[in-house]
Write a protein that holds these residues in place. Structure first.
Motif, short mmCIF file in Angstrom:
data_model
loop_
_atom_site.label_atom_id
_atom_site.label_comp_id
_atom_site.label_asym_id
_atom_site.label_seq_id
_atom_site.Cartn_x
_atom_site.Cartn_y
_atom_site.Cartn_z
N ASN A 74 134.01 -64.08 37.91
CA ASN A 74 134.29 -62.69 37.56
C ASN A 74 133.25 -61.76 38.17
O ASN A 74 133.58 -60.68 38.68
N SER A 75 131.99 -62.17 38.10
CA SER A 75 130.91 -61.36 38.70
C SER A 75 131.07 -61.29 40.21
O SER A 75 130.87 -60.22 40.82
N LEU A 76 131.45 -62.41 40.82
CA LEU A 76 131.66 -62.43 42.26
C LEU A 76 132.80 -61.49 42.66
O LEU A 76 132.66 -60.70 43.61
N VAL B 140 134.85 -56.37 45.11
CA VAL B 140 135.57 -55.11 44.97
C VAL B 140 134.63 -53.94 45.29
O VAL B 140 134.99 -53.00 46.02
N ASP B 141 133.41 -54.00 44.76
CA ASP B 141 132.43 -52.95 45.00
C ASP B 141 132.02 -52.91 46.47
O ASP B 141 131.89 -51.83 47.06
N PHE B 142 131.84 -54.08 47.07
CA PHE B 142 131.48 -54.15 48.49
C PHE B 142 132.56 -53.54 49.36
O PHE B 142 132.28 -52.75 50.27
N THR C 285 127.65 -52.18 52.24
CA THR C 285 126.27 -52.02 52.66
C THR C 285 125.68 -53.41 52.85
O THR C 285 126.21 -54.40 52.34
N ALA C 286 124.57 -53.47 53.55
CA ALA C 286 123.92 -54.76 53.79
C ALA C 286 123.47 -55.39 52.47
O ALA C 286 123.59 -56.60 52.27
N ASP C 287 122.94 -54.57 51.57
CA ASP C 287 122.48 -55.09 50.27
C ASP C 287 123.64 -55.64 49.46
O ASP C 287 123.53 -56.68 48.80
N LYS C 288 124.78 -54.95 49.49
CA LYS C 288 125.95 -55.42 48.75
C LYS C 288 126.47 -56.74 49.33
O LYS C 288 126.89 -57.62 48.59
#
Length: 370
Positions: free
Chosen positions: A59-61, A66-68, A73-76
Motif C-alpha cells: 500500500n505504501s509502495l 501515484v505521488d511519483f 522527482t529524483a527523490d521520489k
C-alpha cells in the motif's frame, strides 16, 4: 516463481495437479495430535503478521508510485525504489502460502505476482501500445514484482528520463495497483475481520490432504522447490538436473534491482521460521513439533536434528553471498552452488522424509526429479 508448470497453474486457477505417491522417511507415519497448538502459533503469529506486513508495504509502495507519477522527482524515484525493495523482501515471507487458502482461491492467484524472469519484450510492447491489462494471459510474465523490478531499475528506470513517457508511468501504475489489489484481497481473506480463513486454518486439524497441515506442507515444499530450481538452480546452470550449463545471471529473481541474494535468504529464513515456529510471539510451536512428536528418524539420528542443521547451513551459506548476486555467481559460483546442494537436500527432507513421517500426501505434480 516461473516455468511452464507454474503458468499452467495460473491458467487453470486450481491449487494442485496430479497426485503422486509419497515414500521415504524413517519413522513411519503418525497422525499428528495436538495440532491446534501448532496451527494456532503458525496461523496467528507467523502467517497473519506476514500478510499484514506485506499489505502495509505494498500500500505504501502504491501510494508512492501515484505521488511519483503526479510529479516525478529524483527523490521520489529513490523513495519508490526503496519501498519496492522492502515490499519484495516482505513478499518472500508469504510466498510459502501461495498454493492454498485465499492466495490460491482468489483470482488472479497470488503466485502470479512473482513469475520471474520478467518478459521485458512484452513489457516494452505494452508500454508502446498503451496496453495496461496486466492480467491478460499474454501478460503473465509482464506483471507483478519482476515487472516493477525492470521498470524501476532497468531500461533507464533508474533515471527520471526513463519516465518521460506517459505510457511508461501508466504501466508502472497499473502493475503496482494490481499488486496492491491482489495482496489486499489475500490479506483480507485470511483476516478474522475479512474472509476469516484463519478460522478455517485453525479448525483444519489432522493430516489428510485437505487438512491445514496437508495443505501447508504441500505449499511450502512447492515454494521451496522454486527456490532450489529457479532462485538458484537455473541461474547457476544446474537445471535441468544432470546438465552443466553456463551461469545465467539474468534468470535471477530481482536481477535489475540487484537484491537476488537478499530475497533468496529471506525465503529460506521464512521457511526455517515456519518449521521452527518462530513468529511475532517468539519461539513457539511449528512443524518441528510435529516431527518431534512423531519421533521421526533419519538414518541413525533424528529427522528434526537433520532438518534443523540443514536450514542453518542454507541460511549461513546464503548470508555469505553478496548482492548483486548476478556478479557474485559470475566471479565465484562455488558458494551459491553449495547452497543449491543444501536446498536440494532440504527439498527431499521436507517433501519425502517429513511428509512421510507425518502421514501427509504430497499432491502437487513436478517433474524435476528433486
Amino acid at each position: 516463481m516461473k516455468r511452464i508448470w507454474i503458468v499452467c497453474f495460473l491458467a487453470a486457477g486450481i491449487l494442485y495437479a496430479c497426485s503422486k505417491s509419497n515414500k521415504g522417511g524413517g519413522g513411519g507415519t503418525t497422525t499428528p495430535t495436538g495440532g491446534d497448538e501448532e496451527l494456532a502459533n503458525i496461523g496467528n503469529n507467523i502467517i497473519l503478521p506476514a500478510y499484514a506486513s506485506l499489505n502495509v508495504s505494498v500500500n505504501s509502495l502504491d501510494s508512492a508510485i501515484v505521488d511519483f507519477n503526479a510529479g516525478p522527482t529524483a527523490d521520489k524515484l529513490t523513495a519508490v525504489q526503496n519501498l519496492f525493495k522492502a515490499a519484495y523482501v516482505r513478499w518472500e515471507a508469504v510466498s510459502a502460502y501461495d498454493y492454498f487458502g485465499p492466495a490460491a482461491s482468489n483470482q488472479p492467484v497470488l503466485a502470479g505476482l512473482n513469475l520471474f524472469p520478467t518478459n521485458t519484450v512484452t513489457i516494452e510492447a505494452n508500454v508502446g501500445s498503451g496496453n495496461n491489462n496486466v492480467n491478460a494471459f499474454a501478460n503473465a510474465s509482464a506483471k507483478g514484482f519482476p515487472a516493477l523490478d525492470y521498470l524501476l531499475f532497468g531500461a533507464g528506470g533508474n533515471t527520471l528520463a526513463g519516465f518521460a513517457s506517459a505510457n511508461r508511468k501508466a504501466y508502472l501504475a497499473a502493475v503496482s495497483a494490481d499488486i496492491k489489489a491482489e495482496v489486499n484481497a489475500a490479506a483480507k481473506g485470511w483476516s478474522a475481520s475479512g474472509g476469516n480463513y484463519i478460522a478455517t486454518f485453525l479448525a483444519g486439524t489432522g493430516n489428510s490432504v485437505s487438512s491445514s497441515l496437508g495443505l501447508l506442507i504441500n505449499s511450502i515444499v512447492q515454494d521451496f522447490e522454486i527456490t532450489k530450481n529457479d532462485r538458484l538452480g537455473i541461474p547457476l546452470g544446474k537445471q535441468p538436473p544432470g546438465q552443466s550449463l553456463p551461469v545465467l545471471p539474468k534468470e535471477l529473481e530481482a536481477y535489475y534491482s540487484g537484491i537476488s541474494a537478499q530475497l533468496c535468504l529471506a525465503q529460506i529464513k521464512a521457511v526455517q521460521n515456519l518449521y521452527q515456529g518462530i513468529g511475532t510471539a517468539g519461539d513457539g510451536k511449528g512443524l518441528a513439533d510435529y516431527v518431534v512428536k512423531a519421533n521421526a528418524k533419519y538414518g541413525s539420528g533424528l529427522l528434526n536434528d537433520t532438518l534443523t542443521a540443514k536450514f542453518t547451513s542454507a541460511v549461513n551459506g546464503m548470508s555469505a553471498i553478496s548482492d548483486p548476486m548476478s556478479a557474485s555467481i559470475q566471479s565465484n559460483s562455488a558458494p551459491a552452488n553449495a547452497v543449491y546442494v543444501t536446498t536440494q537436500q532440504l527439498v527431499v527432507l521436507l517433501k519425502t522424509d517429513m511428509a512421510s513421517s507425518l502421514g501427509v500426501l504430497i499432491t502437487f505434480g513436478d517433474n524435476d526429479g528433486d
